[in-house]
Write a protein that holds these residues in place. Sequence first.
Motif, PDB file in Angstrom:
ATOM      1  N   PHE A  23       0.553  -1.192   0.405  1.00 17.09           N
ATOM      2  CA  PHE A  23      -0.178   0.299  -0.068  1.00 17.09           C
ATOM      3  C   PHE A  23       0.627   1.145  -0.050  1.00 17.09           C
ATOM      4  O   PHE A  23       0.319   2.252  -0.112  1.00 17.09           O
ATOM      5  CB  PHE A  23      -1.214   0.549   1.099  1.00 17.09           C
ATOM      6  CG  PHE A  23      -2.014  -1.073   0.948  1.00 17.09           C
ATOM      7  CD1 PHE A  23      -1.569  -1.997   1.481  1.00 17.09           C
ATOM      8  CD2 PHE A  23      -3.207  -0.725   0.804  1.00 17.09           C
ATOM      9  CE1 PHE A  23      -2.562  -3.291   1.408  1.00 17.09           C
ATOM     10  CE2 PHE A  23      -4.691  -1.529   1.207  1.00 17.09           C
ATOM     11  CZ  PHE A  23      -3.697  -3.040   0.836  1.00 17.09           C
ATOM     12  N   PRO A  30       3.226   3.722  -1.328  1.00 19.87           N
ATOM     13  CA  PRO A  30       3.221   4.918  -3.187  1.00 19.87           C
ATOM     14  C   PRO A  30       4.653   5.030  -3.188  1.00 19.87           C
ATOM     15  O   PRO A  30       4.679   6.218  -2.664  1.00 19.87           O
ATOM     16  CB  PRO A  30       2.522   6.807  -2.996  1.00 19.87           C
ATOM     17  CG  PRO A  30       2.390   6.344  -0.709  1.00 19.87           C
ATOM     18  CD  PRO A  30       2.596   5.456  -0.058  1.00 19.87           C
ATOM     19  N   ALA A  31       5.152   3.926  -3.527  1.00 24.72           N
ATOM     20  CA  ALA A  31       6.789   3.860  -4.149  1.00 24.72           C
ATOM     21  C   ALA A  31       7.007   2.641  -4.494  1.00 24.72           C
ATOM     22  O   ALA A  31       5.911   1.564  -4.747  1.00 24.72           O
ATOM     23  CB  ALA A  31       7.770   4.007  -2.154  1.00 24.72           C
ATOM     24  N   ALA A  32       8.045   3.332  -5.838  1.00 23.57           N
ATOM     25  CA  ALA A  32       8.585   1.750  -6.910  1.00 23.57           C
ATOM     26  C   ALA A  32       9.367   1.012  -6.431  1.00 23.57           C
ATOM     27  O   ALA A  32      10.307   1.558  -5.000  1.00 23.57           O
ATOM     28  CB  ALA A  32       8.887   2.601  -7.714  1.00 23.57           C
ATOM     29  N   LEU A  33       8.868  -0.558  -6.126  1.00 25.32           N
ATOM     30  CA  LEU A  33       9.549  -1.591  -5.135  1.00 25.32           C
ATOM     31  C   LEU A  33      10.657  -1.945  -5.782  1.00 25.32           C
ATOM     32  O   LEU A  33      10.070  -2.564  -7.091  1.00 25.32           O
ATOM     33  CB  LEU A  33       8.641  -2.423  -4.518  1.00 25.32           C
ATOM     34  CG  LEU A  33       7.413  -1.801  -3.433  1.00 25.32           C
ATOM     35  CD1 LEU A  33       7.053  -2.794  -2.858  1.00 25.32           C
ATOM     36  CD2 LEU A  33       9.025  -0.995  -2.169  1.00 25.32           C
TER      37      LEU A  33
END
Lengths: 232, 232
Positions: free
Chosen positions: A183, A185-188
């Motif tokens: 959940f 809000p970040a690119a992993l």
Amino acid sequence: MPMTPSPSPHRDIPAATVSRLPTYLRALHSAAAQGVTTVSSGQLATAAGVLPTQLRKDLSHLGSHGVRGVGYDVARLIVEITSALGLGRDWPVAIVGMGNLGRALTAYSGFGTEGFHVVAVLDRDPALVGERVAGLTVRHIDELPTLVAELGIAIGVLATPADGAQAAADALVAAGIEAILTFAPAALALPPGVSLRRVDLATELHVLAFLRHGGAGIGASVSDLAKVGVAG
Amino acid sequence: MPMTPSPSPHRDIPAATVSRLPTYLRALHSAAAQGVTTVSSGQLATAAGVLPTQLRKDLSHLGSHGVRGVGYDVARLIVEITSALGLGRDWPVAIVGMGNLGRALTAYSGFGTEGFHVVAVLDRDPALVGERVAGLTVRHIDELPTLVAELGIAIGVLATPADGAQAAADALVAAGIEAILTFAPAALALPPGVSLRRVDLATELHVLAFLRHGGAGIGASVSDLAKVGVAG
DNA sequence: GAATGTGAACTCCTTCACAGCA
DNA sequence: TGCTGTGAAGGAGTTCACATTC
């Protein structure tokens, strides 16, 4: 070696179909609870909010299990979809990040169906460790490998802020977890073989703002973004 | 009647593009906060977890705003995307259903950016009315029309159980709200012109179970469901 | 008669290859 | 030389039409 290896048991179910199967399954459970034993594609489709042809095409990927002129046997279809999705077993879940969202997800009843069980909740903040959340004691993120081994955790849920998400994801992967629902809000960045699903709450609001702003009213101009209701 | 009416002001941005713009915007804000003034499509793409060509194609729908050989001006692109999404104004949000999930969403910081503000929280249960949640007083669902008129509520969030979702959605629509984000695992029947987005937490877990079960490991067989990380 | 199963057309989206420009 | 912008190709998903079966 004339044939393809085919290491995977499921026979090529399209991604879009897979993402609709849980909805069908829910509608079928609801029908079964009401004593319904047979449904047509039209009935099931309206209950799920899709077109009958869509539903039949989806189900065709699982094989032919309907009866022409009659419809589908509810109990049999439940078994079929449950099996196709791999829901015939327990799926212990760990939730990382015990802020507002993490606590709510831990207590959320929708996470406790079909073999999914939240069995561990973790945070990196020592001040939270030891607190009780929905009957579970918050553990420190460093305990993850032990918990995975003990509890057989198969799925990790990330409910951390964006800036801690990568570190938390790394911890999940290092502990052997290969399926992550985030959940944050970040690119992993994840190694190959790890499955990732993302839910982005802010993005959902932004898309709605666009639809209102742009005036996607009657005869919505943007194809698939907004699904207006089907009669049910 | 030779030409199409085209009643809508935005010039045909594909749905898939719209759903990625918020991610780009977030990455741009992050870059701006670090003092970066120019980014290339490659940099921005990796920050957003997409391919550079995808990003450029997406941005091309907003018009040409990059400089060849150089990249994009961060500040200008922020303005451009903000404008395209319609984020240049306030978007007051009401949340219906003050269970665990509703309370968490009310307090969730990710809902308080880019002009979105939770200005009202409601429930149908009189026992909850009057409670305080994240600084707001819970109101009864019957007060919705008044609140919409007073506060200019533009977006409704449904965090009710499945069985109350349709009634809550009807209440939102009756009060004049035309954009709904629902977390309830239920198909909703809505009049034309109302935009709906759905977040289904159980479905996300089911899809992950399928991916593990099916063995979508190295070289994932199911195309788009699981996005494994890109190097960042 | 009624409803399923499916090839084919169509639409949408992504990726590629490369032209265009600073 | 480097990076953007875009036509064209390729792939995926949805819808249609209709043959098929009970």
